[in-house]
Structure formats: structure tokens, C-alpha cells
Design a protein around this motif. Structure first.
Motif, PDB file in Angstrom:
ATOM      1  N   GLY A 282      -3.042 -61.677 -20.892  1.00 25.85           N
ATOM      2  CA  GLY A 282      -1.790 -62.020 -19.345  1.00 25.85           C
ATOM      3  C   GLY A 282      -1.858 -61.255 -18.519  1.00 25.85           C
ATOM      4  O   GLY A 282      -2.889 -60.858 -17.731  1.00 25.85           O
ATOM      5  N   ASN A 283      -0.929 -60.866 -17.870  1.00 28.44           N
ATOM      6  CA  ASN A 283      -0.301 -60.080 -16.765  1.00 28.44           C
ATOM      7  C   ASN A 283      -0.094 -58.554 -17.457  1.00 28.44           C
ATOM      8  O   ASN A 283      -0.090 -57.439 -16.236  1.00 28.44           O
ATOM      9  N   THR A 284      -0.449 -58.242 -18.932  1.00 29.81           N
ATOM     10  CA  THR A 284       0.110 -57.160 -19.378  1.00 29.81           C
ATOM     11  C   THR A 284      -1.345 -55.967 -19.094  1.00 29.81           C
ATOM     12  O   THR A 284      -1.444 -56.593 -20.296  1.00 29.81           O
ATOM     13  N   ALA A 285      -0.657 -55.162 -19.184  1.00 26.23           N
ATOM     14  CA  ALA A 285      -2.450 -53.825 -19.974  1.00 26.23           C
ATOM     15  C   ALA A 285      -1.215 -53.412 -21.265  1.00 26.23           C
ATOM     16  O   ALA A 285      -0.328 -52.618 -21.422  1.00 26.23           O
ATOM     17  N   TYR A 286      -1.944 -53.430 -22.488  1.00 22.71           N
ATOM     18  CA  TYR A 286      -1.433 -52.862 -23.469  1.00 22.71           C
ATOM     19  C   TYR A 286      -2.336 -51.366 -23.663  1.00 22.71           C
ATOM     20  O   TYR A 286      -3.623 -52.051 -23.980  1.00 22.71           O
ATOM     21  N   ILE A 287      -2.324 -50.204 -23.889  1.00 23.88           N
ATOM     22  CA  ILE A 287      -2.391 -48.981 -24.539  1.00 23.88           C
ATOM     23  C   ILE A 287      -2.285 -48.463 -24.590  1.00 23.88           C
ATOM     24  O   ILE A 287      -1.094 -48.184 -24.947  1.00 23.88           O
ATOM     25  N   ILE A 288      -3.107 -48.380 -25.861  1.00 18.91           N
ATOM     26  CA  ILE A 288      -2.909 -47.166 -26.823  1.00 18.91           C
ATOM     27  C   ILE A 288      -3.053 -45.605 -26.623  1.00 18.91           C
ATOM     28  O   ILE A 288      -4.467 -45.554 -25.469  1.00 18.91           O
TER      29      ILE A 288
ATOM     30  N   LEU B  81       2.800 -50.056 -23.566  1.00 24.75           N
ATOM     31  CA  LEU B  81       2.018 -48.283 -23.949  1.00 24.75           C
ATOM     32  C   LEU B  81       2.602 -48.071 -25.821  1.00 24.75           C
ATOM     33  O   LEU B  81       4.089 -48.090 -26.281  1.00 24.75           O
ATOM     34  N   CYS B  82       1.545 -47.344 -26.266  1.00 25.80           N
ATOM     35  CA  CYS B  82       2.071 -46.817 -27.752  1.00 25.80           C
ATOM     36  C   CYS B  82       1.057 -45.879 -28.180  1.00 25.80           C
ATOM     37  O   CYS B  82      -0.129 -45.955 -27.596  1.00 25.80           O
ATOM     38  N   GLY B  83       1.432 -45.734 -29.565  1.00 29.05           N
ATOM     39  CA  GLY B  83       0.484 -44.742 -30.207  1.00 29.05           C
ATOM     40  C   GLY B  83       0.010 -44.741 -31.307  1.00 29.05           C
ATOM     41  O   GLY B  83      -0.953 -46.142 -31.494  1.00 29.05           O
ATOM     42  N   HIS B  84      -0.372 -44.378 -32.515  1.00 29.47           N
ATOM     43  CA  HIS B  84      -0.150 -44.542 -33.722  1.00 29.47           C
ATOM     44  C   HIS B  84      -2.264 -44.544 -34.297  1.00 29.47           C
ATOM     45  O   HIS B  84      -1.931 -44.048 -35.278  1.00 29.47           O
ATOM     46  N   ASP B  85      -2.334 -45.084 -33.316  1.00 28.54           N
ATOM     47  CA  ASP B  85      -4.239 -44.855 -34.147  1.00 28.54           C
ATOM     48  C   ASP B  85      -4.321 -44.007 -33.998  1.00 28.54           C
ATOM     49  O   ASP B  85      -5.738 -43.671 -34.355  1.00 28.54           O
ATOM     50  N   HIS B  86      -4.381 -42.895 -32.903  1.00 23.40           N
ATOM     51  CA  HIS B  86      -4.713 -41.514 -32.292  1.00 23.40           C
ATOM     52  C   HIS B  86      -5.996 -41.622 -31.165  1.00 23.40           C
ATOM     53  O   HIS B  86      -6.800 -40.929 -31.108  1.00 23.40           O
ATOM     54  N   HIS B  87      -6.451 -43.314 -30.788  1.00 21.84           N
ATOM     55  CA  HIS B  87      -7.955 -43.399 -30.297  1.00 21.84           C
ATOM     56  C   HIS B  87      -7.452 -44.200 -29.321  1.00 21.84           C
ATOM     57  O   HIS B  87      -6.634 -45.221 -29.403  1.00 21.84           O
TER      58      HIS B  87
ATOM     59  N   LEU C  48       7.918 -39.986 -21.463  1.00 19.25           N
ATOM     60  CA  LEU C  48       7.972 -40.307 -22.886  1.00 19.25           C
ATOM     61  C   LEU C  48       7.059 -40.414 -23.576  1.00 19.25           C
ATOM     62  O   LEU C  48       5.516 -39.638 -23.342  1.00 19.25           O
ATOM     63  N   HIS C  49       7.436 -39.924 -24.948  1.00 21.79           N
ATOM     64  CA  HIS C  49       6.885 -39.416 -26.277  1.00 21.79           C
ATOM     65  C   HIS C  49       7.082 -40.521 -27.432  1.00 21.79           C
ATOM     66  O   HIS C  49       7.824 -41.763 -27.523  1.00 21.79           O
ATOM     67  N   LEU C  50       5.592 -41.848 -28.368  1.00 19.02           N
ATOM     68  CA  LEU C  50       5.505 -42.842 -28.133  1.00 19.02           C
ATOM     69  C   LEU C  50       5.274 -42.760 -29.776  1.00 19.02           C
ATOM     70  O   LEU C  50       4.845 -43.627 -30.154  1.00 19.02           O
ATOM     71  N   GLY C  51       5.930 -41.662 -30.584  1.00 23.71           N
ATOM     72  CA  GLY C  51       5.902 -41.617 -31.488  1.00 23.71           C
ATOM     73  C   GLY C  51       5.626 -40.647 -32.390  1.00 23.71           C
ATOM     74  O   GLY C  51       4.059 -40.470 -32.203  1.00 23.71           O
ATOM     75  N   ASP C  52       5.554 -40.585 -33.884  1.00 21.98           N
ATOM     76  CA  ASP C  52       5.051 -39.391 -35.060  1.00 21.98           C
ATOM     77  C   ASP C  52       4.970 -38.037 -33.987  1.00 21.98           C
ATOM     78  O   ASP C  52       4.368 -37.457 -34.349  1.00 21.98           O
ATOM     79  N   LEU C  53       6.586 -37.992 -33.644  1.00 18.64           N
ATOM     80  CA  LEU C  53       6.862 -36.552 -32.827  1.00 18.64           C
ATOM     81  C   LEU C  53       6.602 -35.566 -34.017  1.00 18.64           C
ATOM     82  O   LEU C  53       6.068 -34.219 -34.011  1.00 18.64           O
ATOM     83  N   VAL C  54       6.877 -35.557 -35.276  1.00 16.07           N
ATOM     84  CA  VAL C  54       6.439 -34.581 -36.288  1.00 16.07           C
ATOM     85  C   VAL C  54       5.553 -36.036 -37.750  1.00 16.07           C
ATOM     86  O   VAL C  54       5.594 -36.274 -37.595  1.00 16.07           O
ATOM     87  N   ASN C  55       5.073 -34.603 -38.372  1.00 18.06           N
ATOM     88  CA  ASN C  55       4.086 -35.180 -39.383  1.00 18.06           C
ATOM     89  C   ASN C  55       4.829 -34.881 -40.871  1.00 18.06           C
ATOM     90  O   ASN C  55       4.215 -35.715 -41.465  1.00 18.06           O
ATOM     91  N   ALA C  56       5.848 -34.727 -41.326  1.00 20.38           N
ATOM     92  CA  ALA C  56       6.539 -34.212 -42.402  1.00 20.38           C
ATOM     93  C   ALA C  56       8.027 -33.785 -42.449  1.00 20.38           C
ATOM     94  O   ALA C  56       7.831 -33.339 -41.037  1.00 20.38           O
TER      95      ALA C  56
END
Length: 290
Positions: free
Chosen positions: A255-261, A242-248, A94-102
């Protein structure tokens, strides 16, 4: 002191407008086409392409990376591609986005994604768009390469043929799912709950809880949207978002879910990482330094 604020702001805006990595209209006024259009085009493609079912062993591994921000360099993304393609336990990544910069960098990214390891095997990369992927009116480029931004697929046991795990990709590149995509998510989870999947993983770009306004209107979901999404995930026992965006990296359980950056894997980063997730009767994950 107050007299200096306006000139300084004008200078900042001028610098940003002349920087190829900043799409000022996209950062402040949304992108074109907006999420409703991207979702409609994605659904049309999905209907024509048909469903995706991957036959895998009962225990397998997925690789996850995000925010590669490809421009002139792509060493870390190439390392990620070589790693997952060379792992015989890994049928998908999986790639979670911002594959490219511009703008203008999709050709560089595509060449990297096609990198061949010494020992290649069947592998599949699934991707979700980030805000940088659709800035500068790049949706057409993204769609021509990856075809869809909202979709689902599942894995099935290669011995019994029974369904194993469900994966759902959401387009949150604008910081919102929009009305139509939210309705689709609601219906999809209700329908798939009857299938008896052992695990459900949802992946996208925008984070759910991080209090960070650095990305303008794309920084976070609206609080009303977050409330509905998290309620749906709890109701239908979604294991991971699963997500990205914040870089950290940030790991939150609600609840039942793990939210992972997931940490960024871009080349200039001091400590880039990617993620390995072992899928079995239980889910185990680790972060790999690059």
C-alpha cells in the motif's frame, strides 16, 4: 529413531532453562505483566507527563538502531550513540527494541546511552521494548527507566511552529498489540489525520510480514492483527513502519507504507548496521555499516 526424540527434547529444554539468556516461560507462555497491563501503565504515565513536541528545522535527520542485546559488551551501541549525538542535523534517535539480552543488563545499557561525544548537542532517544527487554519479568525495570512503551510524539517547524511529522511507538514485545492498544492506535490515527502531518512513522519491535517462527509466540503478529494494522496504515497514509527482531534487513512495500526490518547492531554480529533517515518534503534513508 523415535525413541531418541523425547530425550533430545528434554536435553534442549534443560539447557535452555539453565541459560541466562533464555526465559522459557516468557518464550512459550507470554510474559508477566502482559501487554494490557503495560499499555494501561503507559497511558497513565503519558497522561501525567503530557505531550511531547520537538522543535526542529524543516529538514532534519533521525538515527535508528535495533537489537543491541547488551550484556558484557556494548561497543556498537556506543558507536551509534556517539554518531547521533555528534550529528548537528539529528534531534532524535530511535531504538527498536531488545536493548538488552537478559536480566541484569539494563545498568550497562543505560551507561552506554548516556555516553557523551566530544561535541554534544540537544538530542532525544525514543525506545520501544523488545521481547528480551521484558523477559525475566523485567517490565518493572524497563518502566522505571523509560516510563512508557506506547506513546506518540511529533516534530514542529522551528520557523513557523507548524506540525511536521508524527511518530507513534507501539508495544509489540509479546508479538501482539492487544485489544486496548489497537483501539488506541485506531483512534490516534483518526484524530491525527486532521492535523495535516507531512509524514507519519510508526516504530515497534515485531515484524509484520516475515515468516519466521524462531521467537516462539513473539515471532509475528497474528494474521488478523496484521490485516487490521496494514489497513489502518494504508487508510491514514503511514509512510514507514520500522522494526527489528529478525536481525536481518528486509524492505517490503505494501500500500502506501514501507515496512522495514532494520539489521541488528549487536556486537557479535558479522555485519552490524544502523539506519539514517533524512526527513524533509520527502523521506530518504540509508544503512550505515558499523
Amino acid at each position: 529413531m523415535k525413541k531418541n526424540i523425547l530425550p533430545a527434547l528434554c536435553l534442549l529444554l534443560f539447557s535452555a532453562c539453565n541459560n541466562p539468556n533464555y526465559d522459557m516461560p516468557g518464550m512459550f507462555n507470554g510474559t508477566s505483566p502482559e501487554v494490557a497491563t503495560r499499555f494501561a501503565e503507559s497511558m497513565a504515565y503519558n497522561a501525567a507527563a503530557g505531550e511531547t513536541h520537538l522543535t526542529v528545522p524543516a529538514d532534519y535527520r533521525i538515527y535508528v538502531c535495533t537489537d543491541s542485546h547488551i550484556d558484557s559488551t556494548h561497543r556498537n551501541l556506543e558507536q551509534f550513540v556517539l554518531a547521533y549525538k555528534s550529528d548537528p542535523l539529528c534531534p532524535l534517535a530511535l531504538h527498536l527494541g531488545d536493548l538488552v539480552n537478559a536480566q541484569g543488563n539494563f545498568p550497562h545499557a543505560c551507561r552506554t546511552l548516556q555516553t557523551e561525544p566530544v561535541c554534544a548537542h540537544r538530542d532525544t532517544l525514543f525506545i520501544t521494548p523488545g521481547n528480551h527487554d521484558i523477559y525475566f519479568n523485567q517490565w518493572t525495570d524497563y518502566r522505571n527507566i523509560f516510563h512508557t512503551s506506547s506513546y506518540w510524539f511529533d516534530t514542529q517547524d522551528n520557523t513557523t511552529g507548524n506540525p511536521l511529522d508524527l511518530f507513534i511507538c507501539l508495544d509489540s514485545a509479546e508479538g501482539t498489540l492487544g485489544t486496548a492498544q489497537m483501539k488506541w492506535l485506531r483512534s490516534l490515527l483518526e484524530e491525527k489525520a486532521k492535523t495535516g502531518y507531512r509524514h507519519i512513522i510508526v516504530f515497534s519491535h515485531t515484524h509484520m510480514f516475515k515468516q519466521d517462527a524462531s521467537q516462539g509466540h513473539t515471532s509475528n503478529y497474528a494474521i488478523e492483527e496484521t490485516a487490521e494494522i496494514t489497513a489502518l496504515f494504508s487508510k491514514y497514509h503511514v509512510d514507514m513502519y520500522l522494526c527489528g527482531h529478525d536481525h536481518h534487513r528486509e524492505i517490503t512495500r505494501f500500500g502506501n507504507t514501507a515496512y522495514i526490518i532494520v539489521d541488528t547492531c549487536r556486537d557479535p554480529e558479522e555485519k552490524p548496521y544502523y539506519m539514517q533517515v533524512d526527513m524533509g518534503s520527502e523521506i530518504h534513508y540509508r544503512f550505515i555499516a558499523m
